[in-house]
Motif scaffolding. Structure first.
Motif, PDB file in Angstrom:
ATOM      1  N   HIS A 100       0.843  -1.195   0.000  1.00 36.66           N
ATOM      2  CA  HIS A 100       0.000   0.000   0.000  1.00 36.66           C
ATOM      3  C   HIS A 100       0.875   1.239   0.000  1.00 36.66           C
ATOM      4  O   HIS A 100       1.773   1.387   0.831  1.00 36.66           O
ATOM      5  N   MET A 101       0.593   2.137  -0.943  1.00 38.44           N
ATOM      6  CA  MET A 101       1.301   3.410  -1.040  1.00 38.44           C
ATOM      7  C   MET A 101       0.545   4.536  -0.341  1.00 38.44           C
ATOM      8  O   MET A 101       1.122   5.590  -0.042  1.00 38.44           O
ATOM      9  N   PHE A 102      -0.751   4.323  -0.077  1.00 36.97           N
ATOM     10  CA  PHE A 102      -1.604   5.352   0.530  1.00 36.97           C
ATOM     11  C   PHE A 102      -2.500   4.697   1.581  1.00 36.97           C
ATOM     12  O   PHE A 102      -2.650   3.472   1.616  1.00 36.97           O
ATOM     13  N   ALA A 103      -3.116   5.549   2.400  1.00 36.38           N
ATOM     14  CA  ALA A 103      -4.049   5.050   3.425  1.00 36.38           C
ATOM     15  C   ALA A 103      -5.162   6.072   3.607  1.00 36.38           C
ATOM     16  O   ALA A 103      -4.992   7.261   3.336  1.00 36.38           O
ATOM     17  N   ARG A 104      -6.311   5.601   4.056  1.00 31.59           N
ATOM     18  CA  ARG A 104      -7.459   6.432   4.343  1.00 31.59           C
ATOM     19  C   ARG A 104      -8.285   5.733   5.435  1.00 31.59           C
ATOM     20  O   ARG A 104      -8.083   4.554   5.694  1.00 31.59           O
ATOM     21  N   LYS A 105      -9.139   6.358   6.214  1.00 32.91           N
ATOM     22  CA  LYS A 105      -9.641   7.721   6.151  1.00 32.91           C
ATOM     23  C   LYS A 105      -9.094   8.480   7.360  1.00 32.91           C
ATOM     24  O   LYS A 105      -9.426   8.164   8.496  1.00 32.91           O
TER      25      LYS A 105
END
Length: 426
Positions: free
Chosen positions: A401-406
């Motif tokens: 994973h390069m990004f995460a949310r929320k």
């Protein structure tokens, strides 16, 4: 008695005599008509014979007169013409037409200037195109890098597309992420028209909002917004990878790591899986058949990363998305089903079937977990970065994973505290 018979001829003789006189009169009449006609014909023939000669003579004289006026370059009489009379001074002088000048070959026309590089590299985000024209223009751009109408020394770029409902509260974190990497990325923002203040001029987000429309959660207009972002990003020919993000997304690695990860990948990252039950196959609509069959129905995350070829396929799609617009309305959610289904039908060979966005659905419900200020710790961020195993370019890795949310706006100060050291910004 005998003498009487000789003096009075018989009646039949008189009858024959009268008939003979009538015949002679007819012959004379016909002869006179014939002679008259013959005389008239001879007279007309002489007249007609002379007429073409007169006509030809008249035409020849007219031609000679015209030639002497139009084409004669030097007059026969070299004496100067008499001065015009006072009466003619107020009249417009008539001058014989001069001979047309000799024709020379036209000089070669200069070649048109080469297309402006600025029109294809980082074009303005704002324009007055309607969606139909925007999608049409985007569908005409090249599919692969290198197909430029100009000499290009620009490196391939990653398009970061933000689909937001309001302000970019985490913009300061993204500013640090992008700092020092100008020319390797493009930014596009789609926000509700009535939301948000303009970004300051010194921000990387300034002037990067595209013409936007209202978006409603769960409605097909959310996918329309995604297509709108892709279409705008495709107009920049140097954009080669396209990442969809929300205002609650954060980067988990520095820019160089993210850039190399997506640029070097042999696959795209669209999550797609077959899920039986109420939130999966039960959302399929039979009216989509035969274009979309039940066994082709897929579910997945809305947040994706695609290459240029797949992005072009999405903006050019006139077969599948219209069915979602018509039939996939709540309790069917187009943002969770359109792209996973479309990619699984058209581009399944090159797709990884996973997303680059870390998210937690373990708590259940229609939305993933939200993270507040106290949730942001060094250990928690590292778990997102390296806590999963996946396949990348045929090899196993724990960088999935390069990004995460929320992440909520109140997490910004702690993120800024950890980011420089943990994510190695700058």
């Amino acid at each position: 008695m005998k003498n009487k018979q000789h003096q009075n001829p018989p009646p039949c003789f008189i009858k024959h005599f009268v008939n003979a006189q009538i015949q002679i009169n007819k012959i004379i009449t016909v002869f006179l008509i014939f002679v008259s006609g013959l005389a008239l014909g001879i007279t007309l023939s002489f007249y007609i014979k002379d007429t073409p000669l007169h006509i030809y003579t008249a035409l020849a004289q007219a031609k000679t007169s015209l030639d002497s006026t139009v084409y004669k370059l030097v007059p026969v009489d070299n004496s100067p013409p008499p001065p015009p009379s006072p009466v003619n001074e107020t009249k417009i002088a008539t001058v014989p037409l001069a001979s047309p000048p000799p024709r020379h070959p036209s000089p070669p026309q200069p070649s048109p200037p080469p297309p402006s590089k600025a029109a294809y590299v980082k074009p303005s985000a704002m324009h007055d195109m309607e969606d139909s024209e925007l999608l049409w223009r985007a569908s005409m751009v090249p599919k692969r890098s290198g197909a430029y109408p100009f000499k290009n020394d620009t490196k391939p770029k990653v398009a970061f597309m933000f689909l937001t409902r309001g302000d970019l509260a985490l913009a300061p974190l993204w500013e640090r992420f992008f700092k020092g990497h100008e020319g390797l990325y493009s930014i596009y923002i789609h926000a509700n028209p009535d939301s948000g203040e303009p970004m300051p001029e010194n921000s990387v987000f300034h002037g990067r909002r595209v013409p936007s429309k209202n978006v409603t959660w769960g409605e097909p207009n959310m996918v329309q917004a995604e297509r709108r972002l892709l279409a705008n990003a495709l107009l920049d020919l140097t954009n080669q990878r396209f990442i969809l993000l929300s205002e609650s997304c954060i980067p988990l690695f520095n820019f160089k790591t993210v850039y190399n990860y997506v640029m070097d990948s042999t696959q795209t990252f669209v999550e797609a899986y077959d899920l039986p039950g109420a939130v999966g196959r039960d959302r399929y609509r039979k009216k989509m058949s035969p274009t979309i069959k039940l066994e082709q129905w897929r579910k997945g995350s809305q947040w994706f990363e695609v290459d240029r070829q797949l992005a072009l396929g999405v903006v050019s799609d006139t077969s599948y998305f219209p069915l979602f617009e018509k039939y996939c309305v709540p309790s069917c959610y187009s943002d969770e089903h359109y792209l996973p289904t479309y990619v699984s039908i058209r581009f399944w060979k090159k797709n990884s079937n996973r997303t680059l966005h870390w998210v937690d659905w373990s708590r259940g419900g229609p939305h993933p977990s939200r993270y507040q200020r106290t949730d942001v710790t060094y250990e928690f961020l590292n778990k997102m970065r390296f806590g999963t195993t996946c396949e990348y370019n045929g090899k196993s890795t724990n960088m999935c994973h390069m990004f995460a949310r929320k992440f909520m706006p109140n997490t910004l100060d702690r993120l800024l505290r950890f980011a420089p050291k943990l994510m190695q910004f700058n």
